[in-house]
Motif scaffolding. Structure first.
Motif, PDB file in Angstrom:
ATOM      1  N   SER A   1       3.918   1.527  -1.005  1.00 35.77           N
ATOM      2  CA  SER A   1       4.617   1.635  -2.281  1.00 35.77           C
ATOM      3  C   SER A   1       3.728   2.279  -3.333  1.00 35.77           C
ATOM      4  O   SER A   1       4.169   3.172  -4.074  1.00 35.77           O
ATOM      5  N   ARG A   2       2.472   1.850  -3.395  1.00 31.21           N
ATOM      6  CA  ARG A   2       1.557   2.444  -4.374  1.00 31.21           C
ATOM      7  C   ARG A   2       1.325   3.917  -4.089  1.00 31.21           C
ATOM      8  O   ARG A   2       1.257   4.751  -4.998  1.00 31.21           O
TER       9      ARG A   2
ATOM     10  N   TRP B   1       0.840  -1.214   0.000  1.00 29.73           N
ATOM     11  CA  TRP B   1       0.000   0.000   0.000  1.00 29.73           C
ATOM     12  C   TRP B   1       0.870   1.258   0.000  1.00 29.73           C
ATOM     13  O   TRP B   1       0.632   2.198  -0.763  1.00 29.73           O
TER      14      TRP B   1
ATOM     15  N   SER C   1       4.554   6.043  -4.969  1.00 25.44           N
ATOM     16  CA  SER C   1       5.101   5.984  -6.326  1.00 25.44           C
ATOM     17  C   SER C   1       4.474   7.060  -7.204  1.00 25.44           C
ATOM     18  O   SER C   1       3.421   7.609  -6.895  1.00 25.44           O
TER      19      SER C   1
END
Length: 298
Positions: free
Chosen positions: A294-295, A292, A298
């Protein structure tokens, strides 16, 4: 019902004595040891000028990062014990995964520090991180407040403070089994780790007695408005005391039009992934949480 693997691991632990003033004094010296030297991590010890709050800053070894995520880490321990090295392996996974700079806060503990003092210590650390972002190599638009248990409650309080006072930008709040509600009225149970009695003792230490004017920054479940907050990741175990108050908090963020991701891990007790990170359920919880983040980053 406990997850079978976690139940076996928990059964192998010595029984915890009731949390009292006497046992607290015996437990505190066994908080986590200082972060050891490692080739892959650069460590700095800092004290916030004026606020006198100690911080440990951990960053990837080598050249100063540029545009890295910044993680403000707030440890657990019921606001009565623990230190800035407690549960530090959790944000270190994000240092390894994202090249994040981790700032871990040694906020003052109850009962010596009461009321808003711990959350204001954490907020001072957020302001310090934001003010020193360039020196730390942190992107000020990618600062995350995160914590476990009491630290999760403090992270929620810091997010509320930043919203209400026009404070530094927060990209996300990661609330791991957060301690959100001083009323201690959940129906869920917590075998083996954090009991209703321990919770009552800890909140009593922080509040110092009955009060009618407790700020939501101290007990975030009291916040009347949960709109305008950074995206939240909330997780809990199905067999822990904080399950219901954590689910309610995520529900209220959704009702206010905010973004929250909620995970209730079946059979998990309070702090299961911090205590037994190698268990299958813990690994799943950590991978999901990191995914989560990371999303979002990013």
């Amino acid at each position: 019902m406990l997850d079978a693997e976690l139940g076996t691991l928990l059964a192998g632990m010595p029984p915890m004595p009731p949390l009292t003033s006497e046992t607290l004094n015996l437990i505190r010296p066994y908080a986590a040891p200082p972060f050891p030297s490692r080739d892959d991590v650069t460590r700095r010890e800092v004290t916030i000028p004026g606020a006198h709050v100690p911080l440990t800053v951990l960053s990837p070894a080598g050249e100063l990062p540029s545009g890295a995520p910044g993680i403000l880490w707030l440890h657990g321990g019921g606001m009565v014990m623990g230190n800035r090295y407690s549960q530090i392996d959790i944000p270190l996974e994000w240092l390894a995964e994202f090249g994040a700079v981790v700032v871990s806060v040694d906020y003052r503990l109850a009962p010596e520090a009461r009321g808003v003092t711990p959350v204001l210590d954490c907020y001072a650390a957020l302001e310090w991180l934001a003010a020193n972002a360039a020196e730390l190599g942190v992107d000020p638009e990618r600062v995350v407040v995160a914590g476990a248990s009491a630290g999760g409650g403090l992270a929620a309080g810091v997010a509320l403070l930043a919203r209400d006072h026009g404070g530094p930008a927060i990209a996300a709040q990661v609330l791991i089994g957060p301690m959100l509600d001083h009323r201690n009225r959940a129906d869920s149970t917590s075998p083996g780790t954090w009991s209703r009695e321990a919770n009552e003792f800890a909140w009593g230490c922080l509040l110092g007695g009955p009060h009618s004017d407790i700020p939501p920054y101290v007990s975030p479940a009291l916040a009347g408005d949960l709109s305008g907050l950074p995206p939240a990741y909330v997780d809990a175990g199905s067999a822990e005391l904080f399950r219901d108050e954590d689910v309610a908090y995520a529900n209220r963020i959704w009702a206010a039009g905010g973004q929250a991701e909620l995970h209730v891990w079946g059979g998990g007790f309070h702090g299961f992934d911090a205590l037994f990170p190698g268990a299958a359920l813990s690994a799943a919880a950590r991978v999901t949480r990191t995914g989560w983040l990371s999303r979002l980053l990013s």
